[in-house]
Design a protein around this motif. Structure first.
Motif, PDB file in Angstrom:
ATOM      1  N   LEU A 137     -45.926  68.183 -64.013  1.00 47.62           N
ATOM      2  CA  LEU A 137     -45.182  67.028 -63.507  1.00 47.62           C
ATOM      3  C   LEU A 137     -46.097  66.042 -62.797  1.00 47.62           C
ATOM      4  O   LEU A 137     -46.088  64.846 -63.089  1.00 47.62           O
ATOM      5  CB  LEU A 137     -44.070  67.492 -62.560  1.00 47.62           C
ATOM      6  N   ASN A 138     -46.895  66.519 -61.847  1.00 48.88           N
ATOM      7  CA  ASN A 138     -47.733  65.606 -61.072  1.00 48.88           C
ATOM      8  C   ASN A 138     -49.143  66.136 -60.793  1.00 48.88           C
ATOM      9  O   ASN A 138     -49.877  65.544 -60.012  1.00 48.88           O
ATOM     10  CB  ASN A 138     -47.048  65.258 -59.739  1.00 48.88           C
ATOM     11  N   LYS A 139     -49.508  67.256 -61.413  1.00 42.89           N
ATOM     12  CA  LYS A 139     -50.875  67.800 -61.347  1.00 42.89           C
ATOM     13  C   LYS A 139     -51.264  68.348 -59.973  1.00 42.89           C
ATOM     14  O   LYS A 139     -52.435  68.677 -59.745  1.00 42.89           O
ATOM     15  CB  LYS A 139     -51.920  66.750 -61.753  1.00 42.89           C
ATOM     16  N   ILE A 140     -50.312  68.451 -59.049  1.00 39.29           N
ATOM     17  CA  ILE A 140     -50.628  69.032 -57.738  1.00 39.29           C
ATOM     18  C   ILE A 140     -50.346  70.529 -57.826  1.00 39.29           C
ATOM     19  O   ILE A 140     -49.191  70.958 -57.797  1.00 39.29           O
ATOM     20  CB  ILE A 140     -49.774  68.389 -56.615  1.00 39.29           C
ATOM     21  N   ASP A 141     -51.400  71.342 -57.960  1.00 39.04           N
ATOM     22  CA  ASP A 141     -51.195  72.776 -58.144  1.00 39.04           C
ATOM     23  C   ASP A 141     -52.366  73.563 -57.564  1.00 39.04           C
ATOM     24  O   ASP A 141     -53.424  73.020 -57.232  1.00 39.04           O
ATOM     25  CB  ASP A 141     -50.992  73.118 -59.626  1.00 39.04           C
ATOM     26  N   SER A 149     -62.285  73.602 -54.069  1.00 37.21           N
ATOM     27  CA  SER A 149     -62.965  74.240 -52.930  1.00 37.21           C
ATOM     28  C   SER A 149     -64.205  74.988 -53.394  1.00 37.21           C
ATOM     29  O   SER A 149     -65.269  74.899 -52.765  1.00 37.21           O
ATOM     30  CB  SER A 149     -62.002  75.202 -52.223  1.00 37.21           C
ATOM     31  N   ARG A 150     -64.091  75.722 -54.476  1.00 40.05           N
ATOM     32  CA  ARG A 150     -65.222  76.523 -54.959  1.00 40.05           C
ATOM     33  C   ARG A 150     -66.371  75.636 -55.435  1.00 40.05           C
ATOM     34  O   ARG A 150     -67.533  75.830 -55.044  1.00 40.05           O
ATOM     35  CB  ARG A 150     -64.763  77.429 -56.106  1.00 40.05           C
ATOM     36  N   ASP A 151     -66.073  74.641 -56.271  1.00 42.60           N
ATOM     37  CA  ASP A 151     -67.130  73.808 -56.844  1.00 42.60           C
ATOM     38  C   ASP A 151     -67.797  72.932 -55.785  1.00 42.60           C
ATOM     39  O   ASP A 151     -69.016  72.747 -55.805  1.00 42.60           O
ATOM     40  CB  ASP A 151     -66.570  72.939 -57.971  1.00 42.60           C
ATOM     41  N   CYS A 152     -67.003  72.388 -54.873  1.00 40.18           N
ATOM     42  CA  CYS A 152     -67.596  71.574 -53.796  1.00 40.18           C
ATOM     43  C   CYS A 152     -68.526  72.420 -52.939  1.00 40.18           C
ATOM     44  O   CYS A 152     -69.605  71.974 -52.534  1.00 40.18           O
ATOM     45  CB  CYS A 152     -66.499  70.949 -52.939  1.00 40.18           C
ATOM     46  N   HIS A 153     -68.116  73.660 -52.659  1.00 38.60           N
ATOM     47  CA  HIS A 153     -68.957  74.555 -51.857  1.00 38.60           C
ATOM     48  C   HIS A 153     -70.256  74.874 -52.586  1.00 38.60           C
ATOM     49  O   HIS A 153     -71.351  74.779 -52.013  1.00 38.60           O
ATOM     50  CB  HIS A 153     -68.195  75.848 -51.556  1.00 38.60           C
ATOM     51  N   MET A 154     -70.165  75.227 -53.875  1.00 45.42           N
ATOM     52  CA  MET A 154     -71.356  75.616 -54.626  1.00 45.42           C
ATOM     53  C   MET A 154     -72.282  74.431 -54.888  1.00 45.42           C
ATOM     54  O   MET A 154     -73.501  74.605 -55.016  1.00 45.42           O
ATOM     55  CB  MET A 154     -70.945  76.263 -55.957  1.00 45.42           C
ATOM     56  N   LEU A 155     -71.728  73.222 -54.972  1.00 44.25           N
ATOM     57  CA  LEU A 155     -72.532  72.026 -55.235  1.00 44.25           C
ATOM     58  C   LEU A 155     -73.013  71.347 -53.961  1.00 44.25           C
ATOM     59  O   LEU A 155     -73.802  70.408 -54.010  1.00 44.25           O
ATOM     60  CB  LEU A 155     -71.722  71.020 -56.062  1.00 44.25           C
ATOM     61  N   GLY A 156     -72.513  71.800 -52.820  1.00 48.94           N
ATOM     62  CA  GLY A 156     -72.891  71.175 -51.558  1.00 48.94           C
ATOM     63  C   GLY A 156     -72.260  69.815 -51.351  1.00 48.94           C
ATOM     64  O   GLY A 156     -72.810  68.970 -50.642  1.00 48.94           O
ATOM     65  N   LEU A 157     -71.089  69.595 -51.967  1.00 46.24           N
ATOM     66  CA  LEU A 157     -70.380  68.320 -51.826  1.00 46.24           C
ATOM     67  C   LEU A 157     -69.317  68.424 -50.739  1.00 46.24           C
ATOM     68  O   LEU A 157     -68.574  69.402 -50.686  1.00 46.24           O
ATOM     69  CB  LEU A 157     -69.715  67.925 -53.150  1.00 46.24           C
ATOM     70  N   HIS A 158     -69.236  67.394 -49.917  1.00 48.51           N
ATOM     71  CA  HIS A 158     -68.205  67.369 -48.881  1.00 48.51           C
ATOM     72  C   HIS A 158     -66.912  66.827 -49.471  1.00 48.51           C
ATOM     73  O   HIS A 158     -66.930  65.948 -50.330  1.00 48.51           O
ATOM     74  CB  HIS A 158     -68.641  66.481 -47.719  1.00 48.51           C
ATOM     75  N   HIS A 159     -65.789  67.378 -49.048  1.00 53.11           N
ATOM     76  CA  HIS A 159     -64.507  66.807 -49.470  1.00 53.11           C
ATOM     77  C   HIS A 159     -63.536  66.833 -48.297  1.00 53.11           C
ATOM     78  O   HIS A 159     -63.580  67.724 -47.442  1.00 53.11           O
ATOM     79  CB  HIS A 159     -63.927  67.569 -50.668  1.00 53.11           C
ATOM     80  N   ASN A 160     -62.662  65.825 -48.261  1.00 52.56           N
ATOM     81  CA  ASN A 160     -61.741  65.668 -47.132  1.00 52.56           C
ATOM     82  C   ASN A 160     -60.411  66.388 -47.327  1.00 52.56           C
ATOM     83  O   ASN A 160     -59.686  66.628 -46.361  1.00 52.56           O
ATOM     84  CB  ASN A 160     -61.466  64.174 -46.887  1.00 52.56           C
ATOM     85  N   PHE A 161     -60.068  66.695 -48.561  1.00 51.91           N
ATOM     86  CA  PHE A 161     -58.759  67.283 -48.829  1.00 51.91           C
ATOM     87  C   PHE A 161     -58.608  68.658 -48.186  1.00 51.91           C
ATOM     88  O   PHE A 161     -59.478  69.516 -48.313  1.00 51.91           O
ATOM     89  CB  PHE A 161     -58.532  67.387 -50.338  1.00 51.91           C
ATOM     90  N   GLN A 162     -57.486  68.853 -47.502  1.00 54.55           N
ATOM     91  CA  GLN A 162     -57.192  70.117 -46.838  1.00 54.55           C
ATOM     92  C   GLN A 162     -55.957  70.744 -47.477  1.00 54.55           C
ATOM     93  O   GLN A 162     -54.823  70.339 -47.206  1.00 54.55           O
ATOM     94  CB  GLN A 162     -56.953  69.888 -45.341  1.00 54.55           C
ATOM     95  N   CYS A 163     -56.177  71.744 -48.338  1.00 47.91           N
ATOM     96  CA  CYS A 163     -55.030  72.340 -49.035  1.00 47.91           C
ATOM     97  C   CYS A 163     -54.138  73.141 -48.088  1.00 47.91           C
ATOM     98  O   CYS A 163     -52.927  73.247 -48.311  1.00 47.91           O
ATOM     99  CB  CYS A 163     -55.512  73.211 -50.189  1.00 47.91           C
ATOM    100  N   LYS A 164     -54.708  73.709 -47.025  1.00 47.16           N
ATOM    101  CA  LYS A 164     -53.894  74.497 -46.095  1.00 47.16           C
ATOM    102  C   LYS A 164     -52.826  73.625 -45.437  1.00 47.16           C
ATOM    103  O   LYS A 164     -51.705  74.074 -45.190  1.00 47.16           O
ATOM    104  CB  LYS A 164     -54.776  75.148 -45.034  1.00 47.16           C
ATOM    105  N   ARG A 165     -53.172  72.377 -45.154  1.00 47.02           N
ATOM    106  CA  ARG A 165     -52.205  71.461 -44.555  1.00 47.02           C
ATOM    107  C   ARG A 165     -51.067  71.175 -45.543  1.00 47.02           C
ATOM    108  O   ARG A 165     -49.886  71.193 -45.168  1.00 47.02           O
ATOM    109  CB  ARG A 165     -52.904  70.161 -44.159  1.00 47.02           C
ATOM    110  N   SER A 166     -51.434  70.930 -46.812  1.00 43.82           N
ATOM    111  CA  SER A 166     -50.410  70.648 -47.820  1.00 43.82           C
ATOM    112  C   SER A 166     -49.492  71.842 -48.019  1.00 43.82           C
ATOM    113  O   SER A 166     -48.270  71.687 -48.169  1.00 43.82           O
ATOM    114  CB  SER A 166     -51.077  70.273 -49.158  1.00 43.82           C
TER     115      SER A 166
END
Length: 449
Positions: A137-141, A149-166
């Motif tokens: 429906l909206n790709k939020i899954d 989370s996994r790819d950003c961690h392994m690549l050393g990329l920072h991201h602002n999205f917090q899935c725990k909050r959602s």
């Protein structure tokens, strides 16, 4: 999540099915993930194939194979197995790809007619269950939350999205006749950051020129070594499948892992194509990679040209200038937020809190307050663009045409290299057979050595 008085219940069996679907939904990935289904398999597409094969198709076939070989009747029933598969890939998507994906001709008669009816009924009453693993429906899954989370961690990329909050703020709210996972309007920016994270990963990692060059090299090696790679390895030749055929036989496909790359390196054969595949893989380890030598930003003028038609048309134009196709490759790369050129949150579901005083059985107010969650119509948010902010993007997709050079840029190849750069620089427009037209803006053009 469920706080409404007439909310549908979630059973322990449904929770178990969701857990199984979450753990198994990516079982069907071939070697090097999407390289296998998006780059390698299309090169063996047959003329009669109407729909592209996807790794989810292999996942469903693999689940069928697993459930045939384990005891599951103590925990699950037939309709639960169908439900698990529907959570991974919706029924309409399965039918579009292959109406008989999970059925052999002699099994269609035996299948209980009530299974589809039960899963259809579940989807109508509990639509929100299908929005957890693979949300069409909206790709939020949770699939995206996991690999972000996994790819950003392994690549050393920072991201602002917090899935725990959602997760904490998510509620199942009734929209019309259907129940959907919904979020408060205040969560808009956090969810937008989720889709921006997706764009960032594609721009900085998944579609990075070096990453795509290596993927192209592995694909070329797979294609050249295809007929020499036979699975399962311990079967007679008559029962074995080549790498491209393995996806249709789960006994063979279970053997197809990333180790295929090493198998190619150490195979002993006089086959010329296998030797070429080994040379390509050795080039990867020696860092002698295909090189991005030209890139153009695509601007749609009239209609939309499909990436396949654009790639085929540009390659044909360059080959017409006496440049061999083995020396170069054209690739169309698309960057977006996950919903084409539309706002990725246009189909998201929203709610707002409503406080009310509880009433006793006699109808008297007892002074205690309760919270209800009422839906916010999407039209309220999106018909007025300034409802959220004036600073949100207006464009959500950009496509690029890339030219990769596969061989040396010196000696007898230098003349061809100079020629292809010149011809590529001359390409300013393209029009397909339906008269859809695009223009190009040069963003990269390699200098001559």
């Amino acid at each position: 999540m469920l706080d409404e008085p007439d909310k549908p219940d979630i059973t322990d069996k449904e929770i178990l099915c969701l857990e199984v679907a979450g753990l198994c939904h990516d079982l069907g990935h071939g070697p090097f993930s999407h390289l296998f289904d998006q780059l390698f398999i299309p090169k063996f597409k047959k003329p009669g194939d109407q729909k592209a094969w996807e790794h989810e198709d292999a996942t469903l076939n693999m689940l069928d194979s697993i459930f045939k070989n384990i005891t599951w009747n103590d925990y699950l029933e037939d309709e639960d197995i169908e439900f698990i598969k529907d959570l991974i890939k919706k029924p309409d998507e399965k039918e579009q790809n292959n109406p008989s994906l999970n059925e052999k001709p002699d099994e269609k008669e035996q299948k209980k007619p009530s299974l589809n009816e039960k899963t259809d009924e579940k989807e109508l009453k509990k639509h929100f269950l299908y929005e957890i693993i693979a949300n069409g429906l909206n790709k939020i899954d949770v699939d995206k939350w996991d690999y972000f989370s996994r790819d950003c961690h392994m690549l050393g990329l920072h991201h602002n999205f917090q899935c725990k909050r959602s997760i904490k703020l998510a509620r199942v709210v009734k929209h019309g006749e259907e129940w959907h996972i919904s979020y408060p309007k205040s969560e808009y920016y956090n969810l937008f950051d989720m889709f921006y994270t997706r764009y960032t990963l594609h721009r900085q990692a998944y579609h990075h020129p070096v990453a795509k060059a290596v993927e192209m090299m592995i694909t070329d090696a797979f294609v050249k070594a295809n007929k020499c790679l036979l699975f399962p390895p311990n079967e007679q030749r008559s029962n074995q499948k080549t790498l491209s055929e393995s996806k249709d036989d789960m006994k063979a496909y279970l053997w197809v892992t990333d180790d295929v790359l090493n198998q190619i390196r150490f195979l002993n054969s006089d086959d010329d194509e296998l030797k070429e595949a080994q040379q390509i893989i050795n080039r990867i380890f020696q860092r002698d990679l295909y090189k991005l030598v030209g890139e153009k930003r695509i601007k749609c003028i009239d209609g939309t040209v499909s990436p396949g038609d654009l790639k085929e048309g540009i390659e044909k134009r360059l080959k017409s200038k006496k440049i061999e196709g083995d020396f170069f490759e054209i690739m169309v790369v698309t960057f977006n937020y996950g919903n084409g050129n539309k706002n990725p949150l246009i189909n998201a579901k929203w709610y707002h809190k409503v406080k009310r005083v509880k009433e006793s059985e006699s109808g008297e107010k007892d002074g205690n307050k309760s919270t209800l969650y009422q839906n916010i119509e999407s039209s309220v948010i999106y018909e007025n663009e300034a409802y959220i902010s004036d600073m949100l993007p207006k464009t959500f997709e950009q496509k690029y045409l890339r030219l990769f050079w596969k061989t040396a840029r010196s000696g007898d190849k230098l003349r061809l290299y100079e020629k292809i750069l010149l011809e590529f620089s001359k390409i300013k427009t393209f029009q397909d057979q339906k008269r859809n037209k695009v223009e190009f803006v040069d963003t990269i053009l390699d200098r001559l050595p």
